[in-house]
Design an enzyme around this catalytic site. Structure first.
Site, PDB file in Angstrom:
ATOM      1  N   VAL A   1      47.772   4.880  73.763  1.00  0.00           N
ATOM      2  CA  VAL A   1      48.592   3.905  73.461  1.00  0.00           C
ATOM      3  C   VAL A   1      50.107   3.806  74.328  1.00  0.00           C
ATOM      4  O   VAL A   1      50.539   2.970  74.583  1.00  0.00           O
ATOM      5  CB  VAL A   1      49.106   4.502  71.882  1.00  0.00           C
ATOM      6  CG1 VAL A   1      50.314   3.464  71.441  1.00  0.00           C
ATOM      7  CG2 VAL A   1      48.027   4.281  71.086  1.00  0.00           C
ATOM      8  N   GLU A   2      50.374   5.207  74.592  1.00  0.00           N
ATOM      9  CA  GLU A   2      51.691   5.249  75.391  1.00  0.00           C
ATOM     10  C   GLU A   2      51.586   4.873  76.869  1.00  0.00           C
ATOM     11  O   GLU A   2      52.424   4.073  77.440  1.00  0.00           O
ATOM     12  CB  GLU A   2      52.188   6.674  75.393  1.00  0.00           C
ATOM     13  CG  GLU A   2      52.632   7.480  74.162  1.00  0.00           C
ATOM     14  CD  GLU A   2      53.651   6.685  73.542  1.00  0.00           C
ATOM     15  OE1 GLU A   2      54.687   6.139  74.488  1.00  0.00           O
ATOM     16  OE2 GLU A   2      53.885   6.631  72.485  1.00  0.00           O
TER      17      GLU A   2
END
Length: 126
Positions: A50-51
């Site tokens: 996600v990051e």
């Protein structure tokens, strides 16, 4: 509607996750070992999906950098110096250590892993 829109994006871009996990192969063993050694939820090993999509050179418009997307001030707070010559936020080993320390700090502060992850993403003071 927002969840459905995100779901549809992944359906239309099926090769995206293959590329992300292709990059993850290089780092996943180390990250999973560190998560396990600290007794943290194993799902944290997937947080770089996600990051940064497991790109250690990812850089955001808010100046977050690395696999774990540390902003400069939080990076320095957790021992990731940045200067003209080097940016420790992009160091996979050091940024993994810092990210897991930060998540543990947030858990201790909020008493809940869901709030810790939300705070990690939105900002430690939020």
């Amino acid at each position: 509607p927002w969840v459905e829109a995100e779901f549809n994006w992944y359906v239309r871009n099926g090769d995206y996750m293959a590329r992300v996990f292709g990059r993850a192969q290089r780092y996943m063993h180390h990250i999973a070992n560190e998560v396990e050694a600290r007794g943290l939820p194993m799902e944290f090993a997937l947080l770089p999906v996600v990051e940064s999509a497991f790109n250690p050179f990812a850089y955001s418009r808010s100046h977050a950098s690395g696999l774990w997307q540390f902003i400069p001030s939080t990076g320095r707070l957790f021992g990731l110096p940045q200067d003209y010559w080097a940016d420790q936020r992009r160091d996979v080993l050091e940024s993994t250590r810092a990210a897991l320390e930060y998540l543990t700090y947030l858990y201790d502060k909020h008493g809940d892993w869901f709030l810790a992850v939300a705070s990690y993403n939105y900002g430690g003071g939020n």
